[in-house]
Design a protein around this motif. Structure first.
Motif, PDB file in Angstrom:
ATOM      1  N   HIS A  90      23.508  45.645  69.208  1.00  0.00           N
ATOM      2  CA  HIS A  90      23.195  46.703  70.071  1.00  0.00           C
ATOM      3  C   HIS A  90      24.759  47.158  70.197  1.00  0.00           C
ATOM      4  O   HIS A  90      24.315  48.730  71.064  1.00  0.00           O
ATOM      5  N   ILE A  91      25.916  46.449  69.774  1.00  0.00           N
ATOM      6  CA  ILE A  91      27.183  46.946  69.897  1.00  0.00           C
ATOM      7  C   ILE A  91      27.345  48.101  68.311  1.00  0.00           C
ATOM      8  O   ILE A  91      28.503  49.083  68.513  1.00  0.00           O
ATOM      9  N   PHE A  92      27.713  47.154  68.026  1.00  0.00           N
ATOM     10  CA  PHE A  92      27.837  47.166  66.107  1.00  0.00           C
ATOM     11  C   PHE A  92      27.657  47.731  65.225  1.00  0.00           C
ATOM     12  O   PHE A  92      26.421  47.095  64.957  1.00  0.00           O
ATOM     13  N   ARG A  93      28.038  48.551  64.657  1.00  0.00           N
ATOM     14  CA  ARG A  93      27.336  48.634  63.099  1.00  0.00           C
ATOM     15  C   ARG A  93      27.720  47.946  62.039  1.00  0.00           C
ATOM     16  O   ARG A  93      28.721  47.681  62.055  1.00  0.00           O
ATOM     17  N   SER A  94      27.121  47.357  60.911  1.00  0.00           N
ATOM     18  CA  SER A  94      27.442  47.011  59.754  1.00  0.00           C
ATOM     19  C   SER A  94      28.479  45.712  60.278  1.00  0.00           C
ATOM     20  O   SER A  94      27.851  44.715  60.592  1.00  0.00           O
TER      21      SER A  94
END
Length: 244
Positions: free
Chosen positions: A153-157
């Motif tokens: 929910h905070i970071f992508r990939s």
């Protein structure tokens, strides 16, 4: 009431926040000692074992466990002073046993009443570290994969792995001068590169919950950017690419 003797809970990564019973811990300890079992006729196996030990003396060759199973009689002997590899191995087994007991205490704490979210996150982090140490490198790999999933929910990939790399290698220790500025800089770089998908307030809240550290108001990028930080960020991106 917590059932300490719940034999159904296997000691797997998925169950690490449940209480590992005394019997399960004992079974795991037995597996660690298996390579050191001496098997055969009981009298032959034990014939050279010391019969008495005095306090504070080395217990070279002393029997610490013996019994029968479906394969027959076995005994486990303490190492002698000439068996350094075995001395070290037994010390590690003892350490793992202590860590398992510590993990069980933390597992009980997780279900204690009136725990805050910050306290629960801190306990989970300790359990993760202990689990990784006790059960080995394969657990670390699984642990890393599952940790990333917790922060989607905070970071992508691969953003979480990149952030933790920067936090470990390019940010000063807690209390160090400039630490919060460094974190703010890397937040903005990761946000601009779409590795972080939330605004500063949400990121600060998440950081406090996970690391129990208040970032305060995150400074704007224009006020904190410099060549060294840009270089460190670029090196971190190269590191991330090398992991694939």
């Amino acid at each position: 009431m917590i059932n300490e003797e719940n034999q159904e809970v296997e000691m797997t990564f998925e169950n690490r926040y449940k209480i590992f019973s005394v019997q399960k811990r004992a079974d795991y300890l037995r597996e660690l000692y298996k390579p050191y079992e001496v098997r055969g006729n009981r009298e032959e196996v034990l014939k050279n074992s010391p019969k008495y030990q005095y306090p504070n003396e080395r217990k070279d060759g002393y029997v610490i466990s013996q019994g029968y199973d479906d394969k027959g009689f076995y005994a486990i002997f303490l190492p002698t002073e000439k068996e350094y590899d075995k001395i070290k191995a037994f010390a590690q087994i003892k350490d793992k046993l202590e860590k398992l007991a510590e993990m069980a205490n933390l597992q009980r704490e997780l279900v204690a009443t009136n725990k805050t979210l910050i306290e629960l996150n801190a306990i989970e982090k300790k359990i993760d570290s202990l689990f990784s140490y006790v059960f080995g490198i394969e657990s670390k790999i699984v642990l890393s994969e599952n940790k990333s999933a917790l922060h989607n929910h905070i970071f992508r990939s691969d953003g979480f792995e990149l952030f933790e790399y920067l936090l470990t290698n390019n940010v000063k220790p807690i209390g160090g001068r400039g630490r919060l500025t460094q974190i703010a800089f890397y937040y903005w770089k990761l946000h601009l590169d779409k590795y972080i998908v939330v605004r500063p307030v949400a990121f600060s809240t998440w950081f406090f919950e996970v690391y129990n550290e208040d970032l305060g108001q995150i400074k704007t990028l224009d006020n904190i950017k410099n060549a060294d930080r840009d270089k460190h960020y670029s090196n971190a991106l190269d590191w991330l690419k090398s992991q694939k």
